[in-house]
Design a protein around this motif. Structure first.
Motif, PDB file in Angstrom:
ATOM      1  N   UNK A   1       0.819  -1.208   0.000  1.00  0.00           N
ATOM      2  CA  UNK A   1       0.000   0.000   0.000  1.00  0.00           C
ATOM      3  C   UNK A   1       0.850   1.254   0.000  1.00  0.00           C
ATOM      4  N   UNK A   2       0.421   2.238   0.755  1.00  0.00           N
ATOM      5  CA  UNK A   2       1.168   3.492   0.790  1.00  0.00           C
ATOM      6  C   UNK A   2       2.315   3.449   1.806  1.00  0.00           C
ATOM      7  N   UNK A   3       2.548   2.278   2.437  1.00  0.00           N
ATOM      8  CA  UNK A   3       3.696   2.125   3.325  1.00  0.00           C
ATOM      9  C   UNK A   3       4.989   2.149   2.522  1.00  0.00           C
ATOM     10  N   UNK A   4       4.999   1.426   1.405  1.00  0.00           N
ATOM     11  CA  UNK A   4       6.187   1.402   0.559  1.00  0.00           C
ATOM     12  C   UNK A   4       6.316   0.102  -0.202  1.00  0.00           C
ATOM     13  N   UNK A   5       7.455  -0.064  -0.861  1.00  0.00           N
ATOM     14  CA  UNK A   5       7.662  -1.270  -1.653  1.00  0.00           C
ATOM     15  C   UNK A   5       9.102  -1.761  -1.536  1.00  0.00           C
ATOM     16  N   UNK A   6       9.226  -3.073  -1.671  1.00  0.00           N
ATOM     17  CA  UNK A   6      10.527  -3.741  -1.711  1.00  0.00           C
ATOM     18  C   UNK A   6      10.750  -4.186  -3.147  1.00  0.00           C
TER      19      UNK A   6
ATOM     20  N   UNK B   1      20.416  -6.494  -5.103  1.00  0.00           N
ATOM     21  CA  UNK B   1      20.313  -6.028  -3.720  1.00  0.00           C
ATOM     22  C   UNK B   1      18.871  -5.633  -3.429  1.00  0.00           C
ATOM     23  N   UNK B   2      18.331  -6.116  -2.312  1.00  0.00           N
ATOM     24  CA  UNK B   2      16.979  -5.729  -1.913  1.00  0.00           C
ATOM     25  C   UNK B   2      16.977  -4.275  -1.465  1.00  0.00           C
ATOM     26  N   UNK B   3      16.003  -3.536  -1.964  1.00  0.00           N
ATOM     27  CA  UNK B   3      15.878  -2.131  -1.580  1.00  0.00           C
ATOM     28  C   UNK B   3      14.441  -1.860  -1.147  1.00  0.00           C
ATOM     29  N   UNK B   4      14.281  -0.830  -0.340  1.00  0.00           N
ATOM     30  CA  UNK B   4      12.961  -0.417   0.127  1.00  0.00           C
ATOM     31  C   UNK B   4      12.733   1.028  -0.277  1.00  0.00           C
ATOM     32  N   UNK B   5      11.592   1.276  -0.866  1.00  0.00           N
ATOM     33  CA  UNK B   5      11.213   2.638  -1.232  1.00  0.00           C
ATOM     34  C   UNK B   5       9.980   3.000  -0.417  1.00  0.00           C
ATOM     35  N   UNK B   6      10.114   3.942   0.511  1.00  0.00           N
ATOM     36  CA  UNK B   6       8.964   4.306   1.337  1.00  0.00           C
ATOM     37  C   UNK B   6       7.849   4.916   0.499  1.00  0.00           C
ATOM     38  N   UNK B   7       6.627   4.639   0.902  1.00  0.00           N
ATOM     39  CA  UNK B   7       5.470   5.194   0.215  1.00  0.00           C
ATOM     40  C   UNK B   7       5.121   6.575   0.746  1.00  0.00           C
ATOM     41  N   UNK B   8       4.153   7.176   0.110  1.00  0.00           N
ATOM     42  CA  UNK B   8       3.738   8.534   0.455  1.00  0.00           C
ATOM     43  C   UNK B   8       3.263   8.635   1.898  1.00  0.00           C
ATOM     44  N   UNK B   9       2.421   7.712   2.335  1.00  0.00           N
ATOM     45  CA  UNK B   9       1.867   7.797   3.691  1.00  0.00           C
ATOM     46  C   UNK B   9       2.962   7.708   4.746  1.00  0.00           C
TER      47      UNK B   9
ATOM     48  N   UNK C   1       5.067  10.999   4.658  1.00  0.00           N
ATOM     49  CA  UNK C   1       4.335  12.121   5.254  1.00  0.00           C
ATOM     50  C   UNK C   1       4.233  11.986   6.768  1.00  0.00           C
ATOM     51  N   UNK C   2       4.031  10.747   7.246  1.00  0.00           N
ATOM     52  CA  UNK C   2       3.967  10.526   8.702  1.00  0.00           C
ATOM     53  C   UNK C   2       5.303  10.878   9.366  1.00  0.00           C
ATOM     54  N   UNK C   3       6.400  10.410   8.776  1.00  0.00           N
ATOM     55  CA  UNK C   3       7.720  10.669   9.347  1.00  0.00           C
ATOM     56  C   UNK C   3       8.082  12.155   9.315  1.00  0.00           C
ATOM     57  N   UNK C   4       7.541  12.862   8.359  1.00  0.00           N
ATOM     58  CA  UNK C   4       7.801  14.302   8.255  1.00  0.00           C
ATOM     59  C   UNK C   4       6.809  15.131   9.065  1.00  0.00           C
ATOM     60  N   UNK C   5       5.927  14.455   9.806  1.00  0.00           N
ATOM     61  CA  UNK C   5       4.982  15.161  10.674  1.00  0.00           C
ATOM     62  C   UNK C   5       3.828  15.818   9.930  1.00  0.00           C
ATOM     63  N   UNK C   6       3.579  15.369   8.698  1.00  0.00           N
ATOM     64  CA  UNK C   6       2.505  15.989   7.918  1.00  0.00           C
ATOM     65  C   UNK C   6       1.172  15.258   8.065  1.00  0.00           C
ATOM     66  N   UNK C   7       1.145  14.166   8.855  1.00  0.00           N
ATOM     67  CA  UNK C   7      -0.091  13.427   9.139  1.00  0.00           C
ATOM     68  C   UNK C   7      -0.110  13.078  10.607  1.00  0.00           C
TER      69      UNK C   7
END
Length: 87
Positions: A58-63, A69-77, A80-86
């Protein structure tokens, strides 16, 4: 936070969530093992990545796999949560 602490946190939050009910920390721990894997056995995410597929949570992110090499790309939600916008 280690897996045991994460399992306990999820169990507490499940108990507080309306309509969810109680979840046992041992069951949660087993689900985390099945999802992320253990030393002895790969989890669902690793198996999917090995098949050259992307796992999108979902909007959490994707692997995904980049050059083996396995990588993780954070999603929008998550971003935004980590940046204090939600909340």
């Amino acid at each position: 936070m280690d897996k045991s602490q994460l399992s306990q946190m999820i169990a507490r939050r499940a108990g507080d969530a309306p309509g969810v009910g109680r979840l046992d920390t041992d069951d949660i721990s087993r689900v985390l093992d099945l999802l992320f894997g253990t030393v002895e056995q790969a989890g669902a995410i690793a198996e999917t990545l090995k098949a050259q597929e992307t796992v999108t949570l979902g909007s959490f992110g994707s692997f995904r796999v980049d050059d083996g090499v396995a990588t993780f790309r954070p999603g929008t939600a998550l971003t935004e949560y980590l940046q204090g916008r939600t909340r």
